[in-house]
Design a protein around this motif. Structure first.
Motif, mmCIF file in Angstrom:
data_model
loop_
_atom_site.group_PDB
_atom_site.id
_atom_site.type_symbol
_atom_site.label_atom_id
_atom_site.label_comp_id
_atom_site.label_asym_id
_atom_site.label_seq_id
_atom_site.Cartn_x
_atom_site.Cartn_y
_atom_site.Cartn_z
ATOM 1 N N CYS A 21 -12.569 3.962 1.576
ATOM 2 C CA CYS A 21 -11.348 4.616 2.053
ATOM 3 C C CYS A 21 -11.014 5.803 1.172
ATOM 4 C CB CYS A 21 -10.162 3.644 2.004
ATOM 5 S SG CYS A 21 -10.339 2.175 3.006
ATOM 6 N N SER A 23 -8.463 7.676 -1.103
ATOM 7 C CA SER A 23 -7.471 7.116 -2.005
ATOM 8 C C SER A 23 -6.774 8.250 -2.741
ATOM 9 C CB SER A 23 -8.149 6.181 -2.996
ATOM 10 O OG SER A 23 -7.230 5.709 -3.950
ATOM 11 N N CYS A 38 -13.435 -0.545 -1.339
ATOM 12 C CA CYS A 38 -12.441 -1.620 -1.339
ATOM 13 C C CYS A 38 -13.056 -2.932 -1.805
ATOM 14 C CB CYS A 38 -11.874 -1.812 0.066
ATOM 15 S SG CYS A 38 -11.146 -0.314 0.752
ATOM 16 N N LEU A 42 -9.534 -6.661 0.699
ATOM 17 C CA LEU A 42 -8.880 -5.458 1.234
ATOM 18 C C LEU A 42 -9.775 -4.913 2.341
ATOM 19 C CD1 LEU A 42 -7.660 -3.808 -2.077
ATOM 20 C CD2 LEU A 42 -6.399 -5.318 -0.536
ATOM 21 N N CYS A 45 -8.237 0.489 5.697
ATOM 22 C CA CYS A 45 -7.793 1.714 5.032
ATOM 23 C C CYS A 45 -6.380 1.990 5.532
ATOM 24 C CB CYS A 45 -8.692 2.885 5.399
ATOM 25 S SG CYS A 45 -10.404 2.722 4.865
ATOM 26 N N CYS A 59 -6.808 1.379 0.087
ATOM 27 C CA CYS A 59 -7.247 0.122 0.695
ATOM 28 C C CYS A 59 -6.072 -0.844 0.793
ATOM 29 C CB CYS A 59 -8.334 -0.520 -0.159
ATOM 30 S SG CYS A 59 -9.804 0.487 -0.382
ATOM 31 N N CYS A 71 -2.853 1.687 9.584
ATOM 32 C CA CYS A 71 -4.113 1.125 9.087
ATOM 33 C C CYS A 71 -5.246 1.373 10.081
ATOM 34 C CB CYS A 71 -3.974 -0.383 8.870
ATOM 35 S SG CYS A 71 -2.836 -0.813 7.532
#
Length: 101
Positions: A21, A23, A38, A42, A45, A59, A71
């Motif tokens: 993901c 971040s 992740c 988790l 994303c 995550c 999400c």
């Protein structure tokens, strides 16, 4: 036939490496370029844009995905620009259709 085997292998390897993901916590969503892999629990994303002009991405566990958090499930799916396996598969399928039709 070898092409199908290679495609299946690549999809298997990308799935085994874990979810990736974007971040960050930034003011401009397009400037979010850092990625993270992740950990096991988790599985989504997320993107969060609160009232303030700051965007947060990373995550998250699927159970915590409630409004106003957005999400998604695929690798790098929380980016501002489409990237990752989805774009590659789209280009690959277009090339195969062009070659065989």
């Amino acid at each position: 036939m070898k092409l199908y085997g290679a495609l299946i292998f690549l999809l298997t390897v990308s799935a085994a490496c874990g979810l990736r993901c974007y971040s960050c916590t930034v003011a401009d969503p397009k400037s979010c370029t850092d990625t993270e892999t992740c950990i096991a629990f988790l599985d989504r994303c997320y993107s969060l844009k609160p009232e303030v002009n700051v965007v947060s991405k990373g995550c998250m566990a699927s159970q915590l995905c409630i409004a106003p958090i957005t999400c998604c499930e695929g690798d790098l799916c929380n980016g501002a620009v489409p990237t990752g396996p989805g774009v590659i598969l789209l280009l690959l399928s277009s090339a195969l259709i062009t070659l065989f039709i």
